[in-house]
Scaffold this motif. Structure first.
Motif, short mmCIF file in Angstrom:
data_model
loop_
_atom_site.label_atom_id
_atom_site.label_comp_id
_atom_site.label_asym_id
_atom_site.label_seq_id
_atom_site.Cartn_x
_atom_site.Cartn_y
_atom_site.Cartn_z
N SER A 85 0.82 -1.22 0.00
CA SER A 85 0.00 0.00 0.00
C SER A 85 0.86 1.26 0.00
O SER A 85 0.37 2.34 -0.38
CB SER A 85 -0.95 0.01 1.20
OG SER A 85 -0.22 0.18 2.41
N VAL B 157 0.10 2.59 -6.19
CA VAL B 157 -0.88 1.67 -5.63
C VAL B 157 -2.04 2.48 -5.06
O VAL B 157 -1.85 3.37 -4.24
CB VAL B 157 -0.25 0.78 -4.53
CG1 VAL B 157 -1.32 0.01 -3.78
CG2 VAL B 157 0.76 -0.16 -5.15
N ALA C 207 -4.70 -1.68 -1.38
CA ALA C 207 -4.20 -3.05 -1.18
C ALA C 207 -4.96 -3.65 -0.01
O ALA C 207 -4.99 -3.08 1.08
CB ALA C 207 -2.71 -3.05 -0.89
N VAL D 158 -4.67 -5.98 -5.07
CA VAL D 158 -4.16 -4.62 -5.16
C VAL D 158 -4.77 -3.96 -6.39
O VAL D 158 -4.91 -4.59 -7.44
CB VAL D 158 -2.62 -4.64 -5.30
CG1 VAL D 158 -2.07 -3.25 -5.56
CG2 VAL D 158 -1.99 -5.27 -4.08
N ALA E 263 -3.82 -0.83 -8.80
CA ALA E 263 -2.69 0.05 -9.08
C ALA E 263 -2.92 0.81 -10.38
O ALA E 263 -3.73 0.39 -11.21
CB ALA E 263 -1.40 -0.75 -9.17
N VAL F 129 6.49 -4.52 -6.68
CA VAL F 129 5.51 -5.39 -6.02
C VAL F 129 6.08 -6.79 -5.81
O VAL F 129 6.05 -7.31 -4.70
CB VAL F 129 4.19 -5.44 -6.83
CG1 VAL F 129 3.25 -6.48 -6.25
CG2 VAL F 129 3.52 -4.07 -6.87
#
Length: 77
Positions: A23, A28, A31, A42, A44, A60
């Motif tokens: 996060s 992002v 999350a 997630v 993004a 990630v």
């Protein structure tokens, strides 16, 4: 702007830590640790598909505790 969902499988007991760490990565949006076949989901965003791919691979996937990722770009049909 390109957005995607990144579905993540983690080591047992690592979902919350992985979600918290991810996060904080720039790009992002959200999350969350979840139940089911994936442990973290997630959302993004990036300027281009290439930039999104670089974020997933370089940032990630480098988070400790992740065993597998699946990136699903959002499309508008």
């Amino acid at each position: 702007m390109v957005q995607a969902y990144i579905l993540i499988q983690t080591e047992v007991g690592k979902a919350s830590t992985v979600a918290d760490t991810i996060s904080k990565i720039p790009g992002v949006i959200q999350a969350e640790d979840v139940t089911g076949p994936y442990d973290v989901i997630v959302r993004a965003q990036a300027e281009t598909v290439d930039e999104l791919g670089r974020m997933v691979v370089a940032k990630v996937q480098q988070v400790d505790g992740i065993t597998r990722t699946l990136t699903c770009p959002v499309v508008h049909l």
